[in-house]
Enzyme design. Sequence first.
Site, mmCIF file in Angstrom:
data_model
loop_
_atom_site.group_PDB
_atom_site.id
_atom_site.type_symbol
_atom_site.label_atom_id
_atom_site.label_comp_id
_atom_site.label_asym_id
_atom_site.label_seq_id
_atom_site.Cartn_x
_atom_site.Cartn_y
_atom_site.Cartn_z
ATOM 1 N N GLY A 46 0.840 -1.198 0.000
ATOM 2 C CA GLY A 46 0.000 0.000 0.000
ATOM 3 C C GLY A 46 0.870 1.241 0.000
ATOM 4 O O GLY A 46 2.016 1.207 0.464
ATOM 5 N N GLN A 51 2.984 10.156 1.066
ATOM 6 C CA GLN A 51 4.285 9.492 1.197
ATOM 7 C C GLN A 51 5.209 9.802 0.025
ATOM 8 O O GLN A 51 6.421 9.586 0.117
ATOM 9 C CB GLN A 51 4.112 7.969 1.290
ATOM 10 C CG GLN A 51 3.406 7.509 2.547
ATOM 11 C CD GLN A 51 3.281 6.003 2.566
ATOM 12 O OE1 GLN A 51 2.328 5.441 2.044
ATOM 13 N NE2 GLN A 51 4.279 5.328 3.143
ATOM 14 N N CYS A 94 5.602 -0.012 7.117
ATOM 15 C CA CYS A 94 5.271 1.157 6.308
ATOM 16 C C CYS A 94 6.513 1.564 5.533
ATOM 17 O O CYS A 94 7.611 1.587 6.097
ATOM 18 C CB CYS A 94 4.831 2.298 7.224
ATOM 19 S SG CYS A 94 4.393 3.808 6.347
ATOM 20 N N LEU A 95 6.337 1.898 4.255
ATOM 21 C CA LEU A 95 7.500 2.289 3.447
ATOM 22 C C LEU A 95 8.130 3.577 3.970
ATOM 23 O O LEU A 95 9.291 3.852 3.670
ATOM 24 C CB LEU A 95 7.097 2.449 1.977
ATOM 25 C CG LEU A 95 6.619 1.159 1.290
ATOM 26 C CD1 LEU A 95 6.220 1.422 -0.153
ATOM 27 C CD2 LEU A 95 7.686 0.067 1.361
ATOM 28 N N HIS A 136 -4.782 1.705 7.233
ATOM 29 C CA HIS A 136 -3.413 2.220 7.375
ATOM 30 C C HIS A 136 -3.155 3.327 6.347
ATOM 31 O O HIS A 136 -2.647 4.397 6.692
ATOM 32 C CB HIS A 136 -2.425 1.055 7.196
ATOM 33 C CG HIS A 136 -0.982 1.447 7.133
ATOM 34 N ND1 HIS A 136 -0.040 0.991 8.034
ATOM 35 C CD2 HIS A 136 -0.298 2.246 6.273
ATOM 36 C CE1 HIS A 136 1.140 1.512 7.731
ATOM 37 N NE2 HIS A 136 1.018 2.259 6.657
ATOM 38 N N GLU A 137 -3.542 3.070 5.084
ATOM 39 C CA GLU A 137 -3.287 4.077 4.034
ATOM 40 C C GLU A 137 -4.158 5.312 4.245
ATOM 41 O O GLU A 137 -3.708 6.434 4.020
ATOM 42 C CB GLU A 137 -3.532 3.482 2.643
ATOM 43 C CG GLU A 137 -2.658 2.276 2.285
ATOM 44 C CD GLU A 137 -1.187 2.476 2.584
ATOM 45 O OE1 GLU A 137 -0.695 3.621 2.475
ATOM 46 O OE2 GLU A 137 -0.512 1.500 2.952
ATOM 47 N N HIS A 140 -2.687 7.815 6.559
ATOM 48 C CA HIS A 140 -1.680 8.717 5.967
ATOM 49 C C HIS A 140 -2.330 10.014 5.463
ATOM 50 O O HIS A 140 -1.691 11.059 5.451
ATOM 51 C CB HIS A 140 -0.977 8.049 4.779
ATOM 52 C CG HIS A 140 0.118 7.099 5.166
ATOM 53 N ND1 HIS A 140 1.271 7.498 5.784
ATOM 54 C CD2 HIS A 140 0.247 5.762 4.993
ATOM 55 C CE1 HIS A 140 2.061 6.449 5.979
ATOM 56 N NE2 HIS A 140 1.459 5.372 5.504
HETATM 57 NI NI NI Z 1 2.332 3.451 5.548
#
Ligand code: NI
Length: 174
Positions: A46, A51, A94-95, A136-137, A140
């Site tokens: 995701g 991000q 998470c990236l 989660h996304e 953000h």
């Molecule tokens: Ni994330």
Amino acid sequence: MALLNVLVAPDPRLKVKAKHVDIVDDEVRRLMDDMLETMYAAPGIGLAAPQVGDARRIIVIDIAHDDEPKQPLRMANPEILWRSDEETTYNEGCLSLPEHYADVTRPREVRVRYLDHQNEIRELHADGLLATVIQHEMDHLQGVLFVDHISPLKRNIILRKLAKLKRSKVPEPA
Ligand code: NI
């Protein structure tokens, strides 16, 4: 398509509230595709527009395994219509928090409404991992990271390690 630079926390651009998308046009579709390519390359399941430094309400997701056909989801303006009382816990990553993981408990099922890549309104009922990734996304888009769901002590340990790691690296090009 192009690979985008993924911001690593701590970064003020990860803390902003993202803006509503008026229409999913070619420019937004290109961003969605670039985000998917960036996510697959990472690899991740995701990615949210903030991000990659774009403060719009856009997320992409694909939880298919490597040996399965791709199942990309492209969402603009995702909105939770319903969440289950039952919860589930996943060890999230998470990236933007590379190499760090923590258990986060969230509603096990959600119903979400969004604009797809054709600018069509869609609804999706998700459970398990997909429900977790959607939440989660969407976090953000509110400037919330998974570490904001864990104890301040654990959060600070992770953020301090990442800040130190960033200082030891060559600065990113502007
Ligand atoms: Ni994330």
